[in-house]
Enzyme design. Structure first.
Site, mmCIF file in Angstrom:
data_model
loop_
_atom_site.group_PDB
_atom_site.id
_atom_site.type_symbol
_atom_site.label_atom_id
_atom_site.label_comp_id
_atom_site.label_asym_id
_atom_site.label_seq_id
_atom_site.Cartn_x
_atom_site.Cartn_y
_atom_site.Cartn_z
ATOM 1 N N GLU A 45 0.838 -1.205 0.000
ATOM 2 C CA GLU A 45 0.000 0.000 0.000
ATOM 3 C C GLU A 45 0.871 1.253 0.000
ATOM 4 O OE1 GLU A 45 -2.466 2.530 3.293
ATOM 5 O OE2 GLU A 45 -2.232 0.378 3.610
ATOM 6 N N ASP A 49 0.864 3.821 -3.188
ATOM 7 C CA ASP A 49 0.455 5.211 -2.978
ATOM 8 C C ASP A 49 1.434 6.153 -3.666
ATOM 9 O OD1 ASP A 49 -0.968 7.444 -1.564
ATOM 10 O OD2 ASP A 49 0.942 7.605 -0.524
ATOM 11 N N ASP A 118 -7.079 1.111 0.428
ATOM 12 C CA ASP A 118 -5.735 0.621 0.743
ATOM 13 C C ASP A 118 -5.358 -0.579 -0.123
ATOM 14 O OD1 ASP A 118 -5.631 2.569 2.679
ATOM 15 O OD2 ASP A 118 -5.945 1.214 4.371
ATOM 16 N N GLU A 121 -4.373 0.516 -3.625
ATOM 17 C CA GLU A 121 -2.986 1.000 -3.655
ATOM 18 C C GLU A 121 -2.010 -0.171 -3.605
ATOM 19 O OE1 GLU A 121 -3.163 5.438 -1.666
ATOM 20 O OE2 GLU A 121 -2.978 3.709 -0.315
#
Length: 228
Positions: A45, A49, A118, A121
């Protein structure tokens, strides 16, 4: 449905299937099954991101050559935000492929905004590690194509934090701070309570299933209080 089916859905065939399983594994599953921390999707994650932010930034920079930095930032925030990630994850059916602990499963974790965002990502991070930068760029621009076009056409909802910052700082710099006042509930089902201040004056409160969600709710409350 299997991970192979999901791989077909997202349009990327994984050479390392463990990466995909890793991306779909929530910490609650790891906690209950006593597996190693690294088997959950939090590290992926983190990586996803950063990659998403870079890819969207580069795309907007290249496409909108005459647009100033402030507007580019606003457009990016509409695409790279929790709600957009959640909606993308929902379209791809991420929720039904997640590995969740029983507690999280029973409390509606497969539909929870923060968990879906989440995981989305994390999938981006997994695609990058498995296929490299070009695969990640192609994947992101494909799955976020409609979101990007909606942002450019002004059809997306507001990012309340960005909107509030623009309103407060229209006449100069303002110190804006979001602070978590408390957390309630077990790790798999937490509620966060956030206090929002501007130049040390409280202007809003918010709560949510994640810190990001609570901050957005606090910003929305502040905008409403301002009569905007």
């Amino acid at each position: 449905m299997s991970e192979f089916d999901f791989s077909k859905t997202i349009g990327h065939t994984f050479k390392d299937s463990h990466l995909l399983k890793n991306a779909l594994t929530h910490s609650s599953y790891i906690n209950e099954s006593k597996q190693a921390y690294s088997d959950n999707n939090e590290r992926l994650e983190f990586l996803g991101d950063a990659i998403l932010d870079a890819v969207i930034s580069d795309y907007l920079y290249q496409r909108l050559s005459e647009v100033e930095e402030g507007q580019l930032t606003k457009l990016r925030s509409l695409v790279v935000c929790e709600r957009s990630l959640m909606e993308c994850a929902s379209r791809l059916g991420v929720g039904k492929h997640l590995y969740l602990g029983k507690g999280e499963e029973n409390s509606g974790g497969r539909q929870r905004t923060s968990i879906l965002a989440d995981a989305m990502e994390a999938v981006i991070g997994a695609v990058y590690l498995d296929g490299g930068w070009k695969a990640a760029v192609d994947f992101i621009l494909h799955i976020f194509r409609d979101t990007i076009e909606d942002a450019l056409a002004g059809r997306l909802y507001s990012d309340y934090k960005t909107e509030l910052q623009e309103r407060l700082q229209i006449n100069g710099e303002v110190s804006i701070l979001y602070e978590v006042e408390k957390e309630e509930g077990p790790d798999h089902d937490k509620t966060f309570y956030v206090c929002l201040t501007a130049n040390k004056k409280i202007i809003g409160h918010g709560q949510g299933r994640s810190k990001k969600e609570a901050e957005q709710h606090a910003a929305r409350a502040a905008i409403k209080k301002m009569g905007c």
